[in-house]
Every structure is written in structure tokens, then in C-alpha cells.
Design a protein around this motif. Sequence first.
Motif, short mmCIF file in Angstrom:
data_model
loop_
_atom_site.label_atom_id
_atom_site.label_comp_id
_atom_site.label_asym_id
_atom_site.label_seq_id
_atom_site.Cartn_x
_atom_site.Cartn_y
_atom_site.Cartn_z
N ILE A 36 0.87 -1.18 0.00
CA ILE A 36 0.00 0.00 0.00
C ILE A 36 0.90 1.22 0.00
O ILE A 36 1.24 1.79 1.04
CB ILE A 36 -0.94 0.01 1.23
N THR A 37 1.38 1.58 -1.17
CA THR A 37 2.27 2.72 -1.33
C THR A 37 1.69 3.66 -2.37
O THR A 37 0.76 3.30 -3.11
CB THR A 37 3.66 2.26 -1.81
N VAL A 38 2.25 4.85 -2.43
CA VAL A 38 1.79 5.81 -3.44
C VAL A 38 1.99 5.23 -4.84
O VAL A 38 1.09 5.31 -5.69
CB VAL A 38 2.53 7.16 -3.30
N ASN A 39 3.16 4.62 -5.09
CA ASN A 39 3.42 4.04 -6.41
C ASN A 39 2.41 2.96 -6.76
O ASN A 39 1.87 2.92 -7.87
CB ASN A 39 4.83 3.44 -6.45
N ALA A 40 2.15 2.06 -5.79
CA ALA A 40 1.22 0.96 -6.04
C ALA A 40 -0.19 1.48 -6.29
O ALA A 40 -0.89 1.01 -7.20
CB ALA A 40 1.23 -0.01 -4.86
N ILE A 41 -0.62 2.44 -5.49
CA ILE A 41 -1.97 2.99 -5.64
C ILE A 41 -2.10 3.73 -6.97
O ILE A 41 -3.09 3.56 -7.70
CB ILE A 41 -2.30 3.92 -4.46
N ALA A 42 -1.09 4.54 -7.31
CA ALA A 42 -1.15 5.30 -8.57
C ALA A 42 -1.18 4.36 -9.77
O ALA A 42 -1.96 4.55 -10.71
CB ALA A 42 0.05 6.25 -8.66
N THR A 43 -0.35 3.31 -9.72
CA THR A 43 -0.32 2.34 -10.83
C THR A 43 -1.67 1.64 -10.97
O THR A 43 -2.21 1.50 -12.07
CB THR A 43 0.79 1.30 -10.60
N GLU A 44 -2.21 1.19 -9.83
CA GLU A 44 -3.50 0.50 -9.85
C GLU A 44 -4.61 1.42 -10.33
O GLU A 44 -5.55 0.98 -11.02
CB GLU A 44 -3.82 -0.03 -8.44
N ALA A 45 -4.51 2.70 -9.99
CA ALA A 45 -5.54 3.68 -10.38
C ALA A 45 -5.38 4.13 -11.83
O ALA A 45 -6.29 4.75 -12.40
CB ALA A 45 -5.49 4.89 -9.46
N GLY A 46 -4.21 3.85 -12.42
CA GLY A 46 -3.96 4.29 -13.78
C GLY A 46 -3.69 5.77 -13.87
O GLY A 46 -4.01 6.41 -14.88
N VAL A 47 -3.08 6.32 -12.81
CA VAL A 47 -2.74 7.74 -12.80
C VAL A 47 -1.25 7.89 -12.48
O VAL A 47 -0.62 6.95 -11.98
CB VAL A 47 -3.57 8.54 -11.78
N SER A 48 -0.71 9.04 -12.75
CA SER A 48 0.69 9.28 -12.45
C SER A 48 0.88 9.67 -10.99
O SER A 48 -0.09 10.04 -10.31
CB SER A 48 1.22 10.41 -13.34
N ARG A 49 2.10 9.58 -10.51
CA ARG A 49 2.40 10.05 -9.15
C ARG A 49 2.06 11.54 -9.02
O ARG A 49 1.57 11.99 -7.99
CB ARG A 49 3.88 9.83 -8.82
N THR A 50 2.32 12.28 -10.09
CA THR A 50 2.02 13.72 -10.08
C THR A 50 0.53 13.95 -9.88
O THR A 50 0.13 14.82 -9.11
CB THR A 50 2.48 14.38 -11.40
N SER A 51 -0.29 13.14 -10.55
CA SER A 51 -1.74 13.27 -10.40
C SER A 51 -2.17 12.90 -8.98
O SER A 51 -3.07 13.52 -8.41
CB SER A 51 -2.46 12.37 -11.41
N PHE A 52 -1.51 11.86 -8.43
CA PHE A 52 -1.82 11.49 -7.04
C PHE A 52 -1.54 12.65 -6.11
O PHE A 52 -2.39 13.04 -5.30
CB PHE A 52 -1.00 10.26 -6.62
N TYR A 53 -0.33 13.22 -6.25
CA TYR A 53 0.07 14.29 -5.33
C TYR A 53 -0.68 15.60 -5.58
O TYR A 53 -0.71 16.48 -4.72
CB TYR A 53 1.58 14.51 -5.39
N ALA A 54 -1.29 15.71 -6.75
CA ALA A 54 -2.14 16.88 -6.99
C ALA A 54 -3.41 16.80 -6.16
O ALA A 54 -4.05 17.82 -5.85
CB ALA A 54 -2.49 16.98 -8.47
N GLN A 55 -3.78 15.57 -5.77
CA GLN A 55 -5.00 15.36 -4.98
C GLN A 55 -4.70 15.21 -3.49
O GLN A 55 -5.45 15.68 -2.65
CB GLN A 55 -5.73 14.10 -5.47
N PHE A 56 -3.59 14.53 -3.18
CA PHE A 56 -3.30 14.21 -1.78
C PHE A 56 -1.82 14.47 -1.49
O PHE A 56 -0.95 14.05 -2.26
CB PHE A 56 -3.61 12.73 -1.49
N ALA A 57 -1.55 15.13 -0.38
CA ALA A 57 -0.17 15.45 -0.03
C ALA A 57 0.63 14.19 0.27
O ALA A 57 1.84 14.13 0.02
CB ALA A 57 -0.14 16.39 1.18
N ASP A 58 -0.04 13.18 0.81
CA ASP A 58 0.62 11.92 1.16
C ASP A 58 -0.46 10.88 1.47
O ASP A 58 -1.66 11.15 1.32
CB ASP A 58 1.56 12.11 2.36
N LEU A 59 -0.03 9.71 1.93
CA LEU A 59 -1.00 8.66 2.25
C LEU A 59 -1.87 9.05 3.45
O LEU A 59 -3.03 8.63 3.54
CB LEU A 59 -0.27 7.34 2.52
N ASP A 60 -1.30 9.82 4.38
CA ASP A 60 -2.10 10.31 5.51
C ASP A 60 -3.31 11.09 5.01
O ASP A 60 -4.43 10.89 5.46
CB ASP A 60 -1.28 11.23 6.42
#
Length: 201
Positions: A36-60
Motif C-alpha cells: 500500500i504505497t503511493v506508487n502501487a496505488i497510482a499504478t492500480e488507479a492508472g494515474v501518475s504520481r504527479t496526479s496522485f500528489y495533486a490530490q493528496f499530499a501523502d497517504l495520511d
Amino acid sequence: MSVTSNTRVVDPRPARTRAAIYAAVRRLVTVDGAEITVNAIATEAGVSRTSFYAQFADLDALAVSMLVDAFRDIGHEDITARQNNRATRRDLAQASSRRLVQHIAGRRPFYRASLDWKLTSRVHETVIEAYADQVLAVIAVDPPILPADLDPGDAARFVAGGVLAVLTTWLRDEGHDWGSDHHVLADRLVSAMPPWLTESS
């Protein structure tokens, strides 16, 4: 002649990205040994890490957002039911508690992992305040008879803190038998709530 509209068009992409990330978490927690990491979640979601961090600062921030959204959705259903006088206060409290336990149970590995992260006190306060806001909304639409010296805000935070403390113990405790039926835990939560919140006037 052209007509200029002042209506602002809302970009649906951020909402889609958030929904994809939420769905990715739900899928990942069903896979044994999945990270359960940012990389794993982003890959599973089909989005980039940049897109993840645009929505959430971190897993917290993701964990808090998922919980706050769940509180809001469950609270909305609860308030709608109360406005329509569909059931007793206890039945409604049980229904809401069951939906909350189901939400957490369906993402338990993720929320369990979040307990081991170095969360700030502000994160904890944010979650309690979000839950307390929903309790206050319920009090506003279905006013109980509160003790004369009880402040509604204090009451809401007390209930929110207590519920979250029990859920945290449940998440941490792998060895104790809480019952395979999640309704059992939800009913225990309701039994611990103050009578003014669960009993009809």
C-alpha cells in the motif's frame, strides 16, 4: 448576439482521479501481500504520481479524505432518513454505524497500516472534527433532549472520539474475537453511545 454566461464550468477530472484512487485502494487491499504505497496505488488507479500528489499530499491525507468522505456520505443518508421519519433513533444509529464499520472493514489493511504511520495530532483532530460535524448535523435535524449543562459541540466531539477510539482498537487488535459479523461491532458502538443520541424522546 452572443450571450456570456457567468456560470463556471467545473472540471470533472480531479473528481475522476480521486474516485480512481479510492477504487484502487479498495482493490489493492483484497490482494494478499500487496504493497500500500503511493506508487502501487497510482499504478492500480492508472494515474501518475504527479496526479496522485495533486490530490493528496501523502497517504495520511488520502486516509483522512476517505474517512471524511465516508462520514459525509453516511451522515447524509442518516439525515435524509431522519427527515423522512423512517425509523427510531436507535435503528438509525445502528444503520449508520454498520455503514461506517463496513466502509472501514472493506479497507481494513489500508486503515490498519495508517495507524503505524507518523500521523500528526492535527490529522487525528481533523478526523474527530469531521465525525463530530456529522453528529452535530444529526442533532440539528433531529434534536434530542440534551442535559441542561451539556454543550452540543462537546457532546458531538465526545461521541466522535469514543467511536473512533473503539474502531482504532478494532483495527489494531488482530487476535481478539470481535465477531465475524461486522454488525456485532456496529451494535457495540451503538450500545456505548449516550441515551440522548439513541433513544426516542
